[in-house]
Scaffold this motif. Structure first.
Motif, PDB file in Angstrom:
ATOM      1  N   SER A 111       2.347  10.848   5.444  1.00  0.00           N
ATOM      2  CA  SER A 111       1.494  10.128   4.491  1.00  0.00           C
ATOM      3  C   SER A 111       1.558   8.622   4.727  1.00  0.00           C
ATOM      4  N   ALA A 112       2.751   8.098   5.084  1.00  0.00           N
ATOM      5  CA  ALA A 112       2.869   6.663   5.355  1.00  0.00           C
ATOM      6  C   ALA A 112       2.044   6.271   6.579  1.00  0.00           C
ATOM      7  N   VAL A 160       0.806  -1.225   0.000  1.00  0.00           N
ATOM      8  CA  VAL A 160       0.000   0.000   0.000  1.00  0.00           C
ATOM      9  C   VAL A 160       0.838   1.273   0.000  1.00  0.00           C
ATOM     10  N   LEU A 161       2.154   1.171   0.138  1.00  0.00           N
ATOM     11  CA  LEU A 161       3.016   2.339   0.138  1.00  0.00           C
ATOM     12  C   LEU A 161       3.737   2.468  -1.203  1.00  0.00           C
ATOM     13  N   THR A 162       3.995   3.695  -1.580  1.00  0.00           N
ATOM     14  CA  THR A 162       4.815   3.929  -2.765  1.00  0.00           C
ATOM     15  C   THR A 162       6.267   3.569  -2.430  1.00  0.00           C
ATOM     16  N   ARG A 168      -0.609   7.776   7.686  1.00  0.00           N
ATOM     17  CA  ARG A 168      -2.025   7.893   7.344  1.00  0.00           C
ATOM     18  C   ARG A 168      -2.482   6.680   6.523  1.00  0.00           C
ATOM     19  N   VAL A 169      -1.673   6.272   5.549  1.00  0.00           N
ATOM     20  CA  VAL A 169      -2.045   5.132   4.703  1.00  0.00           C
ATOM     21  C   VAL A 169      -2.118   3.840   5.518  1.00  0.00           C
ATOM     22  N   LEU A 170      -1.188   3.677   6.464  1.00  0.00           N
ATOM     23  CA  LEU A 170      -1.137   2.451   7.261  1.00  0.00           C
ATOM     24  C   LEU A 170      -2.091   2.457   8.451  1.00  0.00           C
ATOM     25  N   GLN A 230       7.770   6.227  -0.150  1.00  0.00           N
ATOM     26  CA  GLN A 230       7.187   6.174   1.190  1.00  0.00           C
ATOM     27  C   GLN A 230       7.739   4.973   1.974  1.00  0.00           C
TER      28      GLN A 230
END
Length: 678
Positions: free
Chosen positions: A577-578, A539-541, A580-582, A544
Motif C-alpha cells: 500500500s505504501a 500521504v502515508l498513515t 502504491r500511494v507513493l 505505513q
C-alpha cells in the motif's frame, strides 16, 4: 648523563670540563661525538630530567663565560659537513641572505618545549639590539601568535634604518597586519623589484603583497591573475631556495622557518596548494628532526588547510585533529578559528560527526572577529562551504549572513568566488534568476583565477548558458572543482528533464568522490535523483510510514514483523500500500526517500557495512541502485552487460553484508555517513 658542570649519573665516567673557556666546551662536545649531543638540549642540559628548567638559571649555571648572549655555544656539527644543500656563502652575506645562524638566548629551548608566545617573552627585547634578521624574526613570531600591534611597534623602531632588509621587513609587517585587521584602503601593493627573493625580508614582503592583492580583489583594483601568478612563483621559488640553504643547519633553519611558513600558508591561497602542502610536509619533518616542537601544531594546521584545497580531506582531517588540542592551549591563537572551521569542513564533507552549531557559536563569539576579521570570515565561509558541498545552499547562505553583508566579507579570491557562488545557488533555489545573474556579474569582476573560471562555468551552465564546467574544472587541476562540476552537470540534466544523462553524471561523480573519500557528497548526489522528495510523511498513515521506514533501512519483512509484533502478511500489505500511494514500483526505491528514522532503530545485524569498502565500480553500481535504477538502466549507464551488473551486485551484497537491493540502497543512503568513521 654527563652535564657540563662535571656532574654524572654514574652510567659512565666522564672527566669534567672547565666552564671558564670556550675551547674547553667545544673540546668536550667534539670528543664525545654525536651520541653525546643528541642527549643534551639547550646549553647541554639534560632536558629529560630538567622539564621545568628556568631559562635565566640555565644561562647562569651552564653557559661558558665568554659565550656571547646570542650564541648557545653548541656548534651544530651537521652544518660543517659538505652536501648539496649546504650554503656556500659565509660571513655577513650569508647572514643577510639566509638569516642568522645564531639564535637568541633561550630561543631554541623555548621552541623545543614551550608555546611560541614564550619565545617573545624571553628573547623579544634582546632582538632589538642584534640585527635586522633577529628583529624581523621576532616580529613574525608576534604575528604568528596574534600580537599584530606589537609586531608593528617592533618594526617601527627601526623605521629610520638605512638597511634595505629593515625597510622590506617593515613594509611586510605593516602590510600583513593591515590586511589581517581588514584595513585594506590605500594599501601600497606594488610588486617589489626582482632581487634576492630568498632573503627572509624579501620573501616575507613578496608573500605580504600577494596576500594583500588576494584580499582587495573585486574592488576595481585592476590587478590581474597573471601578475598574481608571477608574484606567487617568485616567493615559492624563494622559499625553496631558503629551505635548501638552511635545512642542513639547525639554527639557521630555525631562524628561517617563520618566513617559510608564511610563504607556504599564503601560497595555498594562490592556487599553489600542491606546492604548499609538499613544502609544509618537508618543513614539518625537518622541524621534528631538530626538536622545534613549538612549530608542529602551526605547520600541521597550515598543511591541513592546503590539503583541503586539494580535496585530500582524509589527510587534512587527521592533521587538524592532531593540531587542534595543541592550538587550544593558547586561547588567543589566531589560527584557532581557521582550525575549527577547517575541521568542520573536512569532517562534514567526509561524513564524520561534527558539532556545527557549537563551532559556529565559537567563531561568532571569538575575540578574533574584531581583531582579525579575515580569520573569522574565512572560518564562517568554510562552514558555509561545507553545507553548500552537500547540497544545502539555503543553509550555507544563512551561515554566511552571520558575518554580515556578502560584499562586506573579507576573503581571498578563491573564497570570495565560492561565497558568491553559494549566494547564486541560494537565489536559484528561491527562484530569483535576476539576483542569480547579479552574482554572476560579481564573480566576473574578480581576478580570472582558475577557481573563478570554474565557478563561472558552473553558474552559466545552471542558468542555461553554453558553458563547459567539466573542462574548466579539469583546467584548475583541483579534484574538488571536478566534484563541484559533476554536481552541477547532474543538476543541469535534471533541470532539462534528461534523467539518463543525470544518471551518467552521477556515476562519474561517484567515482571521483570515492577516490576523495567524500562520503557525504556521494550521499547528497544520490539525493538529487530522489524520485519522490519529502512528501511521504504527508500521504502515508503512521503505520505505513513506520513499516516503510524500516523497509527503507534494509530490513526484511520477517524482521519488520518481529520488530513491530505484526504478521508477515500484514507487513507485506503495508509495504504494497505504501508503494502504491507513493507511486513507486520497487521496494528498493523506498531508500531514496527522506523518511524519518524509526523510534526503535534497526538491529546491528541488519546494518550494512561501509560503502567506502567498495571498489570504484561497485560504488557506482551501488549509487545507481540507491537512485532507483534497474539492472538494465545500470548496464546502459555504465556501458556494461546485465550479467556483469548482476555480478557486481552480488559482490556488493557480500561486501556490505546486504541481503537485497533495498539493503544496498539503505547502505548507500542511510549508512554512508558512518562509513568513513568505521
Amino acid at each position: 648523563m654527563f652535564l657540563p658542570d662535571g656532574r654524572d649519573d654514574n652510567r659512565r665516567s666522564l672527566p669534567a670540563i672547565t666552564m671558564e673557556s670556550r675551547d674547553g666546551w667545544k673540546e668536550a662536545v667534539e670528543t664525545r661525538g654525536r651520541p653525546y649531543r643528541r642527549r643534551l638540549g639547550f646549553y647541554g642540559v639534560d632536558l629529560s630530567t630538567s622539564r621545568r628548567l628556568n631559562i635565566a638559571d640555565a644561562d647562569r649555571r651552564y653557559a661558558p663565560a665568554d659565550v656571547t648572549p646570542f650564541d648557545d655555544g653548541l656548534p651544530d656539527r651537521r652544518a660543517d659537513r659538505p652536501g648539496p644543500e649546504q650554503p656556500t656563502e659565509t660571513g655577513p652575506t650569508a647572514v643577510r641572505r639566509h638569516g642568522s645562524a645564531v639564535l637568541l638566548r633561550g630561543e631554541r629551548l623555548v621552541l623545543s618545549r614551550h608555546p611560541l608566545a614564550h619565545v617573545i617573552d624571553i628573547a623579544g627585547e634582546a632582538a632589538q639590539g642584534v640585527d635586522a634578521a633577529a628583529r624581523l624574526r621576532m616580529a613574525t613570531y608576534e604575528m604568528l601568535v596574534g600580537r599584530d600591534e606589537d609586531a608593528r611597534w617592533r618594526m617601527s623602531r627601526v623605521e629610520a634604518s638605512t638597511f634595505v632588509d629593515d625597510g622590506r621587513g617593515l613594509r611586510a609587517v605593516r602590510l600583513l597586519t593591515d590586511v589581517w585587521a581588514g584595513r585594506l584602503a590605500g594599501l601600497d601593493l606594488s610588486i617589489p623589484p626582482p632581487g634576492d627573493d630568498d632573503t627572509p625580508a624579501t620573501l616575507l614582503e613578496l608573500a605580504a603583497v600577494a596576500f594583500g592583492r588576494l584580499c582587495v580583489d573585486g574592488d576595481t583594483t585592476g590587478y590581474t591573475w597573471a601578475e598574481q601568478s608571477m608574484l606567487t612563483e617568485r616567493f615559492t621559488n624563494g622559499a625553496e631556495s631558503l629551505l635548501a640553504a638552511t635545512s642542513r643547519h639547525r639554527d639557521r633553519f630555525a631562524a628561517g622557518l617563520p618566513f617559510m611558513i608564511h610563504a607556504a600558508g599564503i601560497g595555498s591561497l594562490s592556487e599553489h596548494s600542491a606546492w604548499s602542502s609538499d613544502h609544509l610536509a618537508r618543513l614539518g619533518a625537518r622541524t621534528k628532526r631538530y626538536g622545534l616542537m613549538a612549530w608542529v601544531p602551526i605547520i600541521d594546521f597550515f598543511e591541513a588547510f592546503a590539503l583541503q584545497h586539494l580535496g585530500e580531506f582524509d589527510r587534512a582531517r587527521r592533521l587538524i585533529e592532531a593540531a587542534l588540542p595543541r592550538l587550544r592551549r593558547d586561547p588567543n591563537s589566531p589560527w584557532l578559528p581557521f582550525a575549527l572551521a577547517t575541521q568542520c569542513f573536512v569532517s562534514g564533507i567526509s561524513a564524520y560527526p561534527v558539532d556545527l552549531q557549537s563551532i559556529e557559536r565559537e567563531l561568532l563569539t571569538s575575540a578574533w572577529r574584531a581583531r582579525r576579521p579575515i580569520a573569522t570570515h574565512t572560518g564562517i565561509h568554510l562552514m558555509a562551504a561545507s553545507l553548500a558541498e552537500l547540497g544545502d545552499p539555503i543553509g550555507a547562505r544563512r551561515v554566511l549572513a552571520q558575518a554580515g553583508g556578502l560584499r562586506d566579507l573579507r576573503l581571498v579570491n578563491e573564497d570570495r568566488v565560492r561565497a558568491y557562488e553559494i549566494a547564486f545557488q541560494a537565489a536559484l533555489a528561491d527562484g530569483d534568476r535576476s539576483a542569480a545573474t547579479r552574482f554572476v556579474d560579481d564573480v566576473e569582476a574578480l581576478m580570472a583565477s582558475a577557481a573563478q573560471q570554474a565557478a563561472l562555468a558552473r553558474m552559466r551552465s545552471l542558468l542555461g548558458t553554453p558553458a563547459n564546467p567539466i573542462g574548466a574544472a579539469q583546467a584548475s587541476t583541483t579534484a574538488i572543482e571536478l566534484v563541484r562540476a559533476r554536481w552541477t552537470t547532474i543538476a543541469s540534466a535534471l533541470a532539462r528533464g534528461d534523467r539518463n544523462d543525470a544518471l551518467s553524471e552521477l556515476a562519474a561523480l561517484d567515482a571521483v568522490a570515492a577516490e576523495l573519500r567524500t562520503t557525504a557528497i556521494r550521499v547528497g548526489a544520490v539525493g538529487l535523483l530522489r524520485s519522490v522528495p519529502d512528501r511521504a510523511p504527508a500521504v502515508l498513515t503512521p503505520r505505513q510510514l513506520e513499516v516503510a521506514a524500516l523497509a527503507a533501512r534494509g530490513m526484511t519483512n520477517r524482521q519488520i514483523a518481529v520488530r513491530l509484533f505484526l504478521g508477515v502478511r500484514t507487513v507485506e500489505t503495508y509495504i504494497a500500500s505504501a508503494l502504491r500511494v507513493l507511486g513507486l514500483r520497487r521496494r528498493s526505491e523506498l531508500a531514496t526517500l527522506q523518511l524519518p528514522i524509526p523510534e526503535h532503530d534497526a538491529d546491528e545485524s541488519t546494518q550494512p557495512g561501509p560503502v567506502a569498502a567498495l571498489t570504484v565500480r561497485q560504488g557506482q553500481v551501488a549509487a545507481l541502485v540507491a537512485a532507483g535504477c534497474t539492472n538494465a538502466q545500470i548496464a546502459k549507464t555504465l556501458g556494461l552487460g546485465t550479467k556483469t551488473v548482476e555480478k557486481h551486485i552480488a559482490a556488493i551484497k557480500a561486501n556490505l553484508g546486504a541481503t537485497s537491493r533495498a539493503h544496498i540502497a539503505a547502505a548507500f543512503v542511510c549508512r554512508a555517513g558512518i562509513a568513513a568513521a568505521e
